[in-house]
Design an enzyme around this catalytic site. Structure first.
Site, short mmCIF file in Angstrom:
data_model
loop_
_atom_site.label_atom_id
_atom_site.label_comp_id
_atom_site.label_asym_id
_atom_site.label_seq_id
_atom_site.Cartn_x
_atom_site.Cartn_y
_atom_site.Cartn_z
N LYS A 1 0.86 -1.18 0.00
CA LYS A 1 0.00 0.00 0.00
C LYS A 1 0.89 1.23 0.00
O LYS A 1 2.02 1.18 0.52
CB LYS A 1 -0.87 0.01 1.26
CG LYS A 1 -2.12 0.84 1.11
CD LYS A 1 -3.16 0.04 0.37
CE LYS A 1 -4.50 0.70 0.28
NZ LYS A 1 -5.51 -0.27 -0.17
N1 GLU Z 1 -7.13 0.01 -3.47
C1 GLU Z 1 -7.86 -1.16 -3.80
C2 GLU Z 1 -7.96 -2.10 -2.62
O1 GLU Z 1 -7.84 -1.69 -1.48
C3 GLU Z 1 -7.34 -1.83 -5.07
C4 GLU Z 1 -5.93 -2.30 -5.03
C5 GLU Z 1 -5.40 -2.76 -6.39
O2 GLU Z 1 -6.16 -2.86 -7.33
O3 GLU Z 1 -4.20 -3.01 -6.44
O4 GLU Z 1 -8.22 -3.26 -2.76
#
Ligand code: GLU
Length: 418
Positions: free
Chosen positions: A110
């Site tokens: 993240k």
């Molecule tokens: N931000 C989204 C999540 O929390 C998508 C993450 C992604 O597609 O890599 O799942």
């Protein structure tokens, strides 16, 4: 801003506690648990940006790579004032379990920039994104770590990231997912998280023998995830009785016309000012007499301070970590069925996986194919969680963690790290 009662712990400590209790149940080896307790790598960078007025602001940027045993790190980038190290770490660990649970070949990561996107102009946001990307560029890569949108970021942010990375490394569309379709984004990606939420809800209703037409739904949050979840639930025949944005909610016990609400919002209106329905507060939305509550906004929206007011007996966690651990325990004891975030909101990363494969192959899938493969994968994951939970008489979150942690632990052991 939500105030979490002082007695409630949130964040990475909670994530570790959940991991430890899962590891105990799985009889996980101590050395494997040791590896999983801490993120693999954390990068903290300064993001200095020239503002439109000529001054310089220095934002704090982070990328946390939690675990990469099952594939390249994967996870969104959050632009939010509260996106500090503890929050980004917690969200990175959720990505590890989410990717494992829905069996996409990624690890968990993240990113975050501590800023308030609502206070920045488009050109300031462009510069924040480019500088952040340059500063984390040595850690990411098409086979290393692939960012995506999250709270406060969107397809435009991904276009800037792709461009900034391309200036350093040459044309690399697969470096981010959730891009605009015109730049190699996947059809169906924007709606994917909301679509996954509804697919899971439909499966659950089928299992419980409930007819969607009789199941009233309240959605907290009308951003990308909430608005698509509301729209797709409406299309699937669920009466969506309430939706909200940060300023307030709109309620109609007979069901809202979600397309009309979307048009009203797209024309610059506030959700709570939608004509023809009642304006209520966000707190009132959480305590509506409805069947299904979909928290699709911020984390820790439901705490012990408000969980007693929740009347829905199904909660589908469209946001990441929308319930504190204490609220989760209290509601579970009361018999509320909670579909955990790592399953309910996995549609986004599933279609991110499809986008990444399309980019690698320089090929485009039809939207029908994207939606079909999404349905297959998320339904399979739902089935395995639901079967395990029923068999062991455990909450779905516990079942989901047992499956996910086991898969990651197996990958670690097979690689011979330990
Ligand atoms: N931000 C989204 C999540 O929390 C998508 C993450 C992604 O597609 O890599 O799942």
């Amino acid at each position: 801003m939500v105030t979490v009662p002082a007695t409630e712990t949130t964040g990475y400590d909670d994530a570790v506690e959940l991991l430890e209790s899962t590891a105990e149940e799985l009889n996980l080896r101590d050395d494997v648990l040791l590896l999983l307790r801490r993120p693999h790598r954390e990068l903290h960078v300064q993001v200095p940006v020239r503002m439109d007025d000529g001054s310089v602001s220095v934002f704090s940027g982070i990328r946390v790579q939690h675990n990469g045993a099952r594939g390249p790190y994967k996870g969104g980038v959050r632009f939010h004032p509260e996106a500090d190290l503890d929050e980004v770490r917690t969200l990175a660990s959720l990505m590890t379990w989410k990717c494992a649970l829905v069996d996409v070949p990624f690890g968990g990561a993240k990113g975050g920039v501590q800023c308030d996107p609502a206070q920045l102009s488009v050109s300031e946001l462009n510069r924040v994104t480019r500088r952040y990307t340059q500063n984390i560029a040595h850690l990411i890569g098409i086979n290393r770590d692939i960012p995506a949108p999250d709270m406060g970021t969107n397809a435009q942010t991904m276009a800037w990231m792709m461009d900034a990375y391309g200036q350093l490394e040459g044309y690399t569309p697969g470096i981010v997912t959730g891009k605009p379709v015109a730049l190699g984004g996947s059809l169906g990606r924007e709606a994917a998280t909301g679509r996954g939420v509804v697919l899971v809800l439909q499966q659950l209703c089928r299992d419980l023998g409930r007819d969607p037409k009789t199941q009233s739904v309240a959605v907290q949050g009308f951003g990308n995830v909430g608005s698509w979840a509301a729209r797709i639930a409406d299309e699937a025949g669920f009466p969506v009785v309430a939706v909200s944005d940060i300023t307030g909610a709109t309620y109609d016990e007979t069901g809202l016309d979600i397309t009309a609400v979307m048009n009203h919002v797209n024309d610059g209106g506030l959700v709570s000012e939608f004509p023809g329905a009642s304006a209520i507060t966000n707190e009132e939305l959480l305590s509506l007499p409805c069947d299904v509550l979909i928290p699709a906004a911020n984390g820790d929206a439901i705490t012990t301070a408000n969980c007693d007011n929740v009347r829905a007996d199904i909660i589908i966690e469209a946001a990441n970590h929308p319930l504190t651990t204490e609220a989760d325990d209290a509601l579970t004891q009361r018999g509320t069925l909670i579909v955990p975030d790592i399953l309910a909101n996995a549609g986004g990363v599933i279609v991110s996986y499809f986008e990444w494969t399309q980019n690698i192959q320089q090929f485009r899938w039809e939207e029908k194919q994207v939606n079909g493969e999404l349905a297959t994968r998320i339904t399979q994951a739902y089935r395995s969680v639901s079967d395990l939970s029923r068999e062991r008489r455990i909450p779905m979150r516990r079942g989901a963690y047992l499956l996910a942690v086991k898969r990651v632990a197996e990958a670690i052991t097979m690689r011979g790290f330990v």
